[in-house]
Design a protein around this motif. Structure first.
Motif, PDB file in Angstrom:
ATOM      1  N   ASN A   1     135.949  72.516  38.145  1.00 31.28           N
ATOM      2  CA  ASN A   1     134.963  73.586  38.281  1.00 31.28           C
ATOM      3  C   ASN A   1     135.505  74.694  39.173  1.00 31.28           C
ATOM      4  OD1 ASN A   1     133.268  73.470  41.153  1.00 31.28           O
ATOM      5  ND2 ASN A   1     134.296  71.540  40.649  1.00 31.28           N
TER       6      ASN A   1
ATOM      7  N   LEU B   1     130.827  76.255  38.515  1.00 30.61           N
ATOM      8  CA  LEU B   1     130.660  76.215  37.065  1.00 30.61           C
ATOM      9  C   LEU B   1     131.697  75.273  36.468  1.00 30.61           C
ATOM     10  CD1 LEU B   1     130.025  79.988  36.234  1.00 30.61           C
ATOM     11  CD2 LEU B   1     128.342  78.143  36.464  1.00 30.61           C
ATOM     12  N   VAL B   2     131.247  74.307  35.676  1.00 33.32           N
ATOM     13  CA  VAL B   2     132.114  73.244  35.153  1.00 33.32           C
ATOM     14  C   VAL B   2     132.779  73.697  33.860  1.00 33.32           C
ATOM     15  CG1 VAL B   2     132.217  70.865  34.334  1.00 33.32           C
ATOM     16  CG2 VAL B   2     130.633  71.481  36.183  1.00 33.32           C
ATOM     17  N   SER B   3     134.089  73.823  33.908  1.00 30.48           N
ATOM     18  CA  SER B   3     134.839  74.185  32.704  1.00 30.48           C
ATOM     19  C   SER B   3     135.308  72.953  31.943  1.00 30.48           C
ATOM     20  CB  SER B   3     136.048  75.042  33.077  1.00 30.48           C
ATOM     21  OG  SER B   3     136.909  74.330  33.970  1.00 30.48           O
TER      22      SER B   3
ATOM     23  N   TRP C   1     135.032  68.326  32.008  1.00 29.87           N
ATOM     24  CA  TRP C   1     134.709  67.027  32.594  1.00 29.87           C
ATOM     25  C   TRP C   1     135.685  66.037  31.988  1.00 29.87           C
ATOM     26  CZ3 TRP C   1     128.951  65.031  33.001  1.00 29.87           C
ATOM     27  CH2 TRP C   1     128.853  64.161  34.091  1.00 29.87           C
TER      28      TRP C   1
ATOM     29  N   TYR D   1     126.489  73.359  35.845  1.00 31.02           N
ATOM     30  CA  TYR D   1     126.730  73.529  37.269  1.00 31.02           C
ATOM     31  C   TYR D   1     127.231  72.225  37.890  1.00 31.02           C
ATOM     32  CZ  TYR D   1     123.630  77.569  36.565  1.00 31.02           C
ATOM     33  OH  TYR D   1     123.046  78.724  36.116  1.00 31.02           O
ATOM     34  N   TYR D   2     128.113  72.358  38.874  1.00 31.31           N
ATOM     35  CA  TYR D   2     128.523  71.218  39.695  1.00 31.31           C
ATOM     36  C   TYR D   2     127.893  71.415  41.061  1.00 31.31           C
ATOM     37  CZ  TYR D   2     131.501  67.839  42.117  1.00 31.31           C
ATOM     38  OH  TYR D   2     131.959  66.777  42.855  1.00 31.31           O
TER      39      TYR D   2
ATOM     40  N   VAL E   1     126.566  66.728  38.025  1.00 33.76           N
ATOM     41  CA  VAL E   1     126.641  67.830  37.075  1.00 33.76           C
ATOM     42  C   VAL E   1     125.228  68.099  36.577  1.00 33.76           C
ATOM     43  CG1 VAL E   1     127.540  68.602  34.853  1.00 33.76           C
ATOM     44  CG2 VAL E   1     129.011  67.309  36.409  1.00 33.76           C
TER      45      VAL E   1
END
Length: 306
Positions: free
Chosen positions: A78, A82-84, A86, A105-106, A115
């Motif tokens: 992230n 913001l998580v790009s 996992w 979101y993280y 998450v």
């Protein structure tokens, strides 16, 4: 009397030595101080993620096909929350990517990391924060273990219990849905029981859906029409895992194994522009088949600890 005192002193010294001894090393990056299990009283801390990593390393053991966790710091990629991506912690390579403009979101609150996606803010209501790429799209083909039946096990909470998709697949071909914040559904199925759903708080036993809970359901293309056992049928388990809160052996998923390679977390955006509730997740796993009582107890022990 002197001998008794000496023995008591030696036991006390031994206990102090055990307490002072360094904890065993672990291959994962979890914080074993905050996420540990006390397997033998207070003396031998076990890193919680070892339950899963040991299963992955043991021949013949039940093991997940995918495992998304927040207990291993490097698994959530992230930037600015913001998580790009996992990362699939099984090592199978099924990393799942966030969609630009819709990245989940993280968040970290105290010692807890998770998450969060769905309709998190007013702006997100029309633009869900989801992973709209297939769980198994990272490799050329889906693994054989994704064929039904398979079991989804996750640690989740509803920040706002409203209707929407927790899991979706290729225009609703396989979905786990929350109806108006009151019932769980699996659909489409060959009968009406699962579409009617099971009440979250009564039948399924989640007294407080806004608290962290363990959720488990099984997608199955088998029913009583074939050589089958009750263990392989569709089911949604109760909060404590003791029994299904809905199970009908005469029903199965309507579409068989179709489009399972396109399973998504949250609404896939392909039909009716559906929505995903405001959800936080710490752990998400998919297992081939249906969990035995022993395996269910083992992996729920892990989920309880993280």
């Amino acid at each position: 009397m002197r001998a008794l005192r000496a023995s008591s002193l030696m036991l006390a010294l031994l206990a102090l030595l055990l307490l002072a001894a360094p904890a065993p090393s672990h291959s994962t990056e979890c914080d074993c101080c905050s996420k540990s299990l006390r397997s033998f009283g207070f003396m031998f801390p076990e890193c919680a993620t070892d339950i899963v990593t040991n299963a992955l390393a043991t021949s013949g053991a039940t093991k997940p096909s995918v495992w998304y966790t927040t207990s291993i710091a490097s698994s959530v990629v992230n930037a600015n929350g913001l998580v790009s991506q996992w990362v699939d912690s099984t090592g199978n390579g099924y990393d799942i990517a966030g969609v630009t403009g819709k990245m989940p979101y993280y968040e970290t609150v105290g010692s807890e990391s998770f998450v969060r996606w769905g309709r998190v803010t007013a702006q997100d209501s029309a633009n869900n924060r989801v992973f709209q790429t297939g769980l198994f799209s990272a490799l050329p083909k889906a693994p054989p273990s994704i064929a039904q039946p398979f079991t989804v096990l996750l640690k989740m909470r509803f920040n706002e219990l409203k209707g929407g998709y927790v899991m979706d697949s290729a225009l609703d071909q396989h979905a786990f849905h929350v109806d108006l914040g009151t019932k769980f559904h699996l659909f489409p199925t060959t009968g009406g029981s699962y579409r009617a759903g099971a009440y979250i708080t009564t039948a399924c036993g989640y007294t407080n859906a806004s608290a962290w809970g363990i959720y488990e359901w099984t997608f199955s293309s088998e029913d009583t029409s074939g050589a089958n056992t009750a263990n392989n049928w569709l089911k949604i388990m109760k909060a404590d895992g003791s029994a299904p809160c809905i199970s009908n052996s005469a029903e199965k998923m309507s579409n068989g194994d179709a489009a399972l390679g396109q399973l998504t977390l949250g609404d896939d955006g392909g039909l009716r522009n559906g929505v995903t509730p405001d959800i936080s997740i710490k752990e998400f796993m998919i297992f081939p088949g249906v969990l035995s009582t022993t395996d269910r107890t083992l992996f729920r022990r892990y989920l309880d600890a993280v």
